[in-house]
Write an enzyme that holds these catalytic residues in place. Sequence first.
Site, short mmCIF file in Angstrom:
data_model
loop_
_atom_site.label_atom_id
_atom_site.label_comp_id
_atom_site.label_asym_id
_atom_site.label_seq_id
_atom_site.Cartn_x
_atom_site.Cartn_y
_atom_site.Cartn_z
N ASP A 483 -25.03 -21.05 13.61
CA ASP A 483 -24.26 -20.24 12.67
C ASP A 483 -23.11 -19.49 13.33
OD1 ASP A 483 -25.46 -20.64 10.23
OD2 ASP A 483 -27.03 -19.16 10.60
C1 BGC Z 1 -27.04 -14.59 14.10
C2 BGC Z 1 -27.57 -15.95 13.76
C3 BGC Z 1 -27.84 -16.04 12.30
C4 BGC Z 1 -26.60 -15.63 11.52
C5 BGC Z 1 -26.79 -15.73 10.01
C6 BGC Z 1 -25.87 -14.24 13.23
O1 BGC Z 1 -25.45 -12.94 13.47
O2 BGC Z 1 -26.70 -14.52 15.45
O3 BGC Z 1 -28.72 -16.22 14.52
O4 BGC Z 1 -28.21 -17.34 11.96
O5 BGC Z 1 -26.21 -14.36 11.88
O6 BGC Z 1 -27.31 -14.63 9.42
C1 NOJ Z 2 -30.80 -18.19 12.79
C2 NOJ Z 2 -30.60 -18.83 11.47
O1 NOJ Z 2 -31.64 -18.45 10.60
C3 NOJ Z 2 -30.57 -20.31 11.59
O2 NOJ Z 2 -30.26 -20.88 10.34
C4 NOJ Z 2 -29.58 -20.74 12.62
O3 NOJ Z 2 -29.65 -22.12 12.75
C5 NOJ Z 2 -29.83 -20.07 13.95
N1 NOJ Z 2 -29.88 -18.66 13.76
C6 NOJ Z 2 -28.78 -20.41 14.99
O4 NOJ Z 2 -27.58 -19.78 14.74
#
Ligand code: BGC
Ligand code: NOJ
Length: 810
Positions: A483
């Site tokens: 993400d």
């Molecule tokens: C986090 C991710 C997460 C994303 C979506 C980011 O700040 O680092 O792990 O998937 O937010 O909420």
């Molecule tokens: C947490 C999110 O829930 C997931 O969808 C994502 O793939 C990982 N972070 C990596 O960014």
Amino acid sequence: MKFGYFDDAVKEYVITAPKTPLPWINYLGNENFFSLVSNTCGGYSFYKDAKLLRLTRYRYNNVPADNNGKYYYINDGQGIWNPGWQPTKTDLDFYECRHGMGYSRFTGKKRGLRAEVLAFVPMGDNCEINRVTLTNETGETKDFKLYSYVEWCLWNADDDMKNFQRLLSCGEVEVKGSAIYHKTEYRERRNHYAFFSVNREIDGFDTIRDDFLGAYNNNDYPESVVMQTSNNTLASGWSPIASHRLDITLKPGESTSLIFVLGYIENPVEDKWESYGVINKKPAEAMQERYKTDEDVEKAYARLKKYWSDLLSIYHVESKNEKVNRMVNIWNQYQCMVTFNMSRSASYYESGIGRGMGFRDSCQDLLGFVHLIPDRARERIIDIASTQFEDGRAYHQYQPLTKKGNSDIGSGFNDDPLWLIAGTSAYVRETGDTTILSELVPFDNDESKATPLMDHLKRSFDFTATHKGPHGLPLIGRADWNDCLNLNCFSEHPGESFQTFGPSEGPVAESVFIGGMFVKYGKEYADLCELLGDKKEAERAHAEVEIMEKAVLKEGWDGEWFVRAYDANGHKVGSKECEEGQIYIEPQGFCVMAGIGVEEGKAEKALDSVKERLDTKYGVMILQPAYTRYHLELGEVSSYPPGYKENAGIFCHNNPWVSIAETVLGRGDRAFEIYKKTCPAYVEDISEIHRTEPYVYSQMVAGRDARFHGEAKNSWLTGTAAWTFVNISQYILGIYPTHKGLSVDPCIPEGFGNFKVSRKFRDAVYNISVETNGAQKGVKELLVDGCRTEGNVIPFEAGKREYNVTVIMG
Ligand code: BGC
Ligand code: NOJ
């Protein structure tokens, strides 16, 4: 250092010191009513949706930590204390918290009085039971007062923390007998209320928080408890609570129990009221009646225990490795249930008001859950697919209560569509139920636009096949699995959401990772087409997969490893050409899992590079070298300080990908080494460094660049649970469900020894006994009920209920 121990015989983790490095929690509830409960009785409850129907209040990120829960206070005349230590934090003569499968038990002792709290959510009911058992272990009679305490949340947890000008005037309660009812907003559009009851006549009650605590007091010094009184007043506005007072006398050796029920009730609109302004309490009273006696509670508790022992018998391993047995047979599967239920909504790090159910998250959570309760997985697949758009794109998240796509975040995460194929394929391989593929499923929840699920999968597949960039690789959109790799975002102002800022599409930025996914799940899509007899579509899919595979090998290969992506300027991300972030874990794991580069020796090279550049003693980092400054063209990934989260943290989720990839190459030693590094049971001994619960996975462990290397964060709600279970059960132990039957192809480390797996699959039980012969991979002989069988797949025989299988490796 440890703060407890595993008690595998009863499937519990036993915490022996209340001051764990962080709250160590458990989840109660399997269906609709859920509670989070910490080892010191902190936590909260909700019905279905942690944002929209929150029952009790919790204060995230508060000081002192872990504040608010379901508390029981005892005043024995010499002082006040809690059986779970918090919130008074009075030293106990004995403390123990046992987190088990869907229940937690707390024991506290002080001055010869033993208080035990058993907390669980009974199967099939919308309530939490707290049975408090009090025993006088002294030779003298004891007189004391017991107080209960919960603080109501005014339903919408988001509003409850923000909209004070309205909500502080809305609180309403009723008290009848020993039950305290919370009915805020019931007068208008809500047809639901909550209650907190006890099965005995009470000696007093409080429903006004400031009366109970005393103005300016914290909940460690409630005035009512200290003064040994109750106000018996009815809340009107402000912050309603529920507290019962019971004055108890126990003779030497005497024991008594009290059953508290925290319940949630919905009434039909036409039957809301008993009389003017008085709520209809019939269903609540019936619920209280169901848990009136110790026998009632014992029965419900036994049912819960049986439910779990049945579920966990579906996949059961016996090896000489105690930690593997413990994780596979108990905790890993348990966590898979929790992630399936919660997605990323409510934990001690996910506030329950944020993300709801994630499209890709839930599809992946399914992978570790589908063998447990396939019917629920089926329903979930339909729910998820119902939020897909007609062109194959998907809402990134949806709300569990409404099941509607969340338009605040919208779409544009270009890996999302393919995860639907992954989840569906896993379901069909597990169950053999192809009827799901013809099930009519709407687009964007619009029933008028329903088409068979298989058509949704086709659109997922085609979305990727038709959204490619200059190198013939999939366009990344807002981001793929990572993400934080926001290649079309270019955010320059604090506070802009990396997830939604900038265009959701860009014509240039591409993801090698999605390329790997497309190859893996494209083949699984083709298998499903084949299964439905659509050879033509299967061929078309294979052809598309081949095109992608070529593109990945050509444009996605960097010499020693797979490139991660191309940014919006067409520059490589995750390449030796980069100043930082030269190698990323995701494409190495996924491309090899998909079989890309195995023949050419590229897979081996990529995994060797992972070992050389990303490995640490606590797990494999997501990338290296860490980004030391903000890269506008990369987005959130470079916003984290080096070593944390997606910026070179040990992101546990993709460790199993690399471990699985190692099994593809047959390197059992290395696959298992990776498995062990992040495995909770293996890091239990360093709980003071690791800090999160030693019985579940966390999302992240700080990487080598971080000051607190080895410290975990965001426990419980992580795709690591599902992927690790897939890794250990299907690849390392090697029992993999295929459309044709179970296949057996273990990949184990040297010295692992012989092992046995009992696996329920479709309608039969498979007793599989593996003789490893010192091999890491390779099946020399497969004997099914004594008969030699070709290949690795145990052939189906209609009507057969039990298979005894011997696997001889070598
Ligand atoms: C986090 C991710 C997460 C994303 C979506 C980011 O700040 O680092 O792990 O998937 O937010 O909420
Ligand atoms: C947490 C999110 O829930 C997931 O969808 C994502 O793939 C990982 N972070 C990596 O960014």
